[in-house]
Design a protein around this motif. Sequence first.
Motif, PDB file in Angstrom:
ATOM      1  N   THR A  34       0.835  -1.214   0.000  1.00  0.00           N
ATOM      2  CA  THR A  34       0.000   0.000   0.000  1.00  0.00           C
ATOM      3  C   THR A  34       0.864   1.255   0.000  1.00  0.00           C
ATOM      4  OG1 THR A  34      -1.736  -1.183   1.198  1.00  0.00           O
ATOM      5  CG2 THR A  34      -1.846   1.210   1.220  1.00  0.00           C
ATOM      6  N   ASN A  37       2.564   1.652  -3.469  1.00  0.00           N
ATOM      7  CA  ASN A  37       1.601   2.073  -4.496  1.00  0.00           C
ATOM      8  C   ASN A  37       1.194   3.534  -4.322  1.00  0.00           C
ATOM      9  OD1 ASN A  37       1.545  -0.281  -6.019  1.00  0.00           O
ATOM     10  ND2 ASN A  37      -0.048  -1.193  -4.740  1.00  0.00           N
ATOM     11  N   ASP A  38       1.064   3.978  -3.083  1.00  0.00           N
ATOM     12  CA  ASP A  38       0.737   5.385  -2.830  1.00  0.00           C
ATOM     13  C   ASP A  38       1.859   6.304  -3.316  1.00  0.00           C
ATOM     14  OD1 ASP A  38      -1.684   4.664  -1.717  1.00  0.00           O
ATOM     15  OD2 ASP A  38      -1.002   4.870   0.374  1.00  0.00           O
ATOM     16  N   ALA A  40       4.100   5.560  -5.650  1.00  0.00           N
ATOM     17  CA  ALA A  40       4.155   5.471  -7.108  1.00  0.00           C
ATOM     18  C   ALA A  40       3.067   6.334  -7.741  1.00  0.00           C
ATOM     19  CB  ALA A  40       4.018   4.033  -7.568  1.00  0.00           C
ATOM     20  N   GLY A  41       1.925   6.437  -7.093  1.00  0.00           N
ATOM     21  CA  GLY A  41       0.848   7.293  -7.597  1.00  0.00           C
ATOM     22  C   GLY A  41       1.240   8.750  -7.634  1.00  0.00           C
ATOM     23  N   ASP A  42       2.179   9.147  -6.769  1.00  0.00           N
ATOM     24  CA  ASP A  42       2.666  10.527  -6.747  1.00  0.00           C
ATOM     25  C   ASP A  42       3.909  10.715  -7.615  1.00  0.00           C
ATOM     26  OD1 ASP A  42       0.642  11.272  -5.008  1.00  0.00           O
ATOM     27  OD2 ASP A  42       1.858  10.931  -3.217  1.00  0.00           O
ATOM     28  N   GLY A  43       4.285   9.680  -8.386  1.00  0.00           N
ATOM     29  CA  GLY A  43       5.420   9.795  -9.294  1.00  0.00           C
ATOM     30  C   GLY A  43       6.742   9.325  -8.726  1.00  0.00           C
ATOM     31  N   TRP A  44       6.738   8.720  -7.540  1.00  0.00           N
ATOM     32  CA  TRP A  44       7.975   8.262  -6.914  1.00  0.00           C
ATOM     33  C   TRP A  44       8.277   6.833  -7.334  1.00  0.00           C
ATOM     34  CZ3 TRP A  44      10.962  11.705  -4.545  1.00  0.00           C
ATOM     35  CH2 TRP A  44      10.366  12.872  -4.065  1.00  0.00           C
ATOM     36  N   GLU A  45       9.522   6.572  -7.698  1.00  0.00           N
ATOM     37  CA  GLU A  45       9.978   5.247  -8.100  1.00  0.00           C
ATOM     38  C   GLU A  45      10.775   4.635  -6.937  1.00  0.00           C
ATOM     39  OE1 GLU A  45      13.118   3.358 -11.329  1.00  0.00           O
ATOM     40  OE2 GLU A  45      12.690   5.490 -11.351  1.00  0.00           O
ATOM     41  N   ARG A  75      12.353  10.457  -8.053  1.00  0.00           N
ATOM     42  CA  ARG A  75      11.630  10.858  -9.259  1.00  0.00           C
ATOM     43  C   ARG A  75      12.426  11.940  -9.957  1.00  0.00           C
ATOM     44  NH1 ARG A  75       6.306  13.921  -6.765  1.00  0.00           N
ATOM     45  NH2 ARG A  75       7.425  15.592  -5.718  1.00  0.00           N
TER      46      ARG A  75
END
Length: 164
Positions: A34, A37-38, A40-45, A75
């Motif tokens: 979770t 995924n949160d 990654a949703g903000d553009g963080w790898e 990112r």
Amino acid sequence: MSGWEYKVVPAPTKGQKGKGIRGAEARFAFALETLMNDMAGDGWEFQRAETLPSVERTGLTGSTTEWRNLLVFRRTVQAPVDDFEPELLPAPEDVAAADDAPADEVQDMEDAPQSTGMDAEFIPGEGATHMATDNGVEETSPVSGMTTSLKNLASQRKGTDDAG
């Protein structure tokens, strides 16, 4: 120009309940999933997980070392293009012509055929330097004090004055 921006967050220490998830290990994995995924949703790898020491105070004078689990994300960051203001410089020929010649001669020079200096004939002599280099930059002869382009322009004018 692009670069990287990093964010380090603490790894979850306990599991998270979810529908159909049973057991401590599955709940912990779900909490980690979770969080990732949160981010990654903000553009963080996601880059890596680190375990690093943290020295903390214990009591009034004591200290202990605690090991912390951290997650590292990154990112791309684009440099703002608005900050860059290019300056358009005048062409070198225009600057030299405007500084050295009166306005009517500048117009005449613009109308005359342009010589690249590559067709100039080099005649070695006492104190002479070559007139045109491989890159087209002309050097002044110490004997005459003139460049080949000025010599060509003078001979063209002389030829038109004789014809008229």
